[in-house]
Design a protein around this motif. Structure first.
Motif, PDB file in Angstrom:
ATOM      1  N   THR A 101      13.639 -28.031   1.356  1.00  0.00           N
ATOM      2  CA  THR A 101      12.952 -27.695   0.103  1.00  0.00           C
ATOM      3  C   THR A 101      13.278 -26.283  -0.356  1.00  0.00           C
ATOM      4  OG1 THR A 101      10.995 -26.716   1.129  1.00  0.00           O
ATOM      5  CG2 THR A 101      10.991 -29.108   0.793  1.00  0.00           C
ATOM      6  N   GLU A 131      11.563 -23.745   0.225  1.00  0.00           N
ATOM      7  CA  GLU A 131      10.344 -22.937   0.035  1.00  0.00           C
ATOM      8  C   GLU A 131      10.354 -21.742   0.981  1.00  0.00           C
ATOM      9  OE1 GLU A 131       6.589 -24.943   0.133  1.00  0.00           O
ATOM     10  OE2 GLU A 131       5.540 -23.056  -0.281  1.00  0.00           O
ATOM     11  N   THR A 167      16.159 -23.933  -5.670  1.00  0.00           N
ATOM     12  CA  THR A 167      16.094 -25.373  -5.386  1.00  0.00           C
ATOM     13  C   THR A 167      16.260 -26.113  -6.702  1.00  0.00           C
ATOM     14  OG1 THR A 167      14.605 -24.935  -3.539  1.00  0.00           O
ATOM     15  CG2 THR A 167      14.667 -27.204  -4.373  1.00  0.00           C
ATOM     16  N   TYR A 223      16.676 -29.594  -8.424  1.00  0.00           N
ATOM     17  CA  TYR A 223      16.462 -31.018  -8.170  1.00  0.00           C
ATOM     18  C   TYR A 223      17.582 -31.845  -8.794  1.00  0.00           C
ATOM     19  CZ  TYR A 223      12.119 -29.339  -6.341  1.00  0.00           C
ATOM     20  OH  TYR A 223      11.211 -28.643  -5.591  1.00  0.00           O
ATOM     21  N   GLU A 239      20.300 -35.342  -3.789  1.00  0.00           N
ATOM     22  CA  GLU A 239      19.227 -34.612  -3.098  1.00  0.00           C
ATOM     23  C   GLU A 239      19.070 -33.260  -3.769  1.00  0.00           C
ATOM     24  OE1 GLU A 239      17.607 -35.987  -0.527  1.00  0.00           O
ATOM     25  OE2 GLU A 239      18.877 -37.769  -0.811  1.00  0.00           O
ATOM     26  N   PRO A 240      17.947 -32.555  -3.516  1.00  0.00           N
ATOM     27  CA  PRO A 240      17.845 -31.193  -4.052  1.00  0.00           C
ATOM     28  C   PRO A 240      18.989 -30.316  -3.523  1.00  0.00           C
ATOM     29  CG  PRO A 240      15.707 -31.954  -3.219  1.00  0.00           C
ATOM     30  CD  PRO A 240      16.736 -32.970  -2.791  1.00  0.00           C
ATOM     31  N   VAL A 293      19.804 -26.858  -2.362  1.00  0.00           N
ATOM     32  CA  VAL A 293      19.078 -25.669  -1.907  1.00  0.00           C
ATOM     33  C   VAL A 293      20.090 -24.602  -1.500  1.00  0.00           C
ATOM     34  CG1 VAL A 293      17.382 -24.740  -0.282  1.00  0.00           C
ATOM     35  CG2 VAL A 293      17.160 -27.097  -1.105  1.00  0.00           C
TER      36      VAL A 293
END
Ligand code: G6P
Ligand code: FE2
Length: 202
Positions: free
Chosen positions: A15, A17, A75, A77, A147-148, A150
């Motif tokens: 993710t 994050e 990130t 998407y 997929e994201p 990152v």
């Protein structure tokens, strides 16, 4: 000028994050209006998903001091507008001789880069690849996967961002589109207007 203290952050796999970030910003589909070639396809998406996050940036900015560095995660998407793959708005650094590196943590992307004179370079981003965005190159990340995408980025703290250089040329010179066979291809942007890079013009 204050002297920042040492710090560490934690980046979540998949993710991006970043726990310990100093700031997050999000770009929603509505914020990307006018950037994609297929305006009807964009309107259809924005009509139902305009408030959906297209990409987010978690950054750690110790200071804006020259000589310091800003790092963080982006990130992006997965998505498409018509045949065009989703991308970040893109910019050149306001202090244009400032470079940047991107480390791909996960996903599949393209770093689309362009000089003011229209010279284009693309570099593919797959997990563990690192892209060096050289000084003076406009740069935009494109997610060509499902997929994201990152990435971890790092750039000089006094670089800043200039978005107008893309807007005034009608976008970047090339588009990254679906090739119809599960991959991507680079095609000319019909709306592109070459910049006048002769001396005396900006
Ligand atoms: O600024 P954008 O073109 O929207 O791209 C989003 C972000 O991309 C990179 O990760 C840069 O290092 C960030 O500074 C930037 O803000
Ligand atoms: Fe940048």
């Amino acid at each position: 000028m204050s002297s920042p203290l040492p710090a560490a952050v934690l980046i979540a796999p998949g993710t991006g994050e970043m726990t310990g970030r100093t700031r997050r910003y999000e770009k929603r589909y509505d914020d990307l209006d006018g950037l994609f070639l297929d305006q009807a396809a964009f309107a259809a998406i924005a009509g139902t998903r305009g408030s959906e996050v297209a990409y987010q940036v978690d950054e750690f900015r110790p200071s804006d001091n020259a000589g310091d560095i800003i790092f963080g995660t982006s990130t992006l998407y997965a998505g498409r507008v018509g045949t065009e793959f989703i991308f970040t708005r893109g910019h050149i650094h306001a202090v244009s001789d400032r470079p940047e590196i991107y480390f791909c943590q996960s996903g599949h992307g393209i770093m689309l880069m362009e000089l003011a004179d229209g010279t284009v370079r693309v570099e593919e981003m797959t997990p563990n690849s690192v892209v060096y965005v050289a000084p003076h190159w406009i740069h935009r990340s494109v997610n060509v996967g499902s997929e994201p995408l990152v990435t971890l980025f790092c750039y000089p703290a006094d670089a800043g961002q200039d978005y107008e250089i893309i807007a005034r040329a009608g976008g970047m010179r090339d588009l990254i589109v679906d090739d119809g066979a599960g991959g991507w291809k680079q095609v000319p942007n019909p709306r592109y207007r070459p910049r006048n890079t002769a001396p005396g013009h900006v």
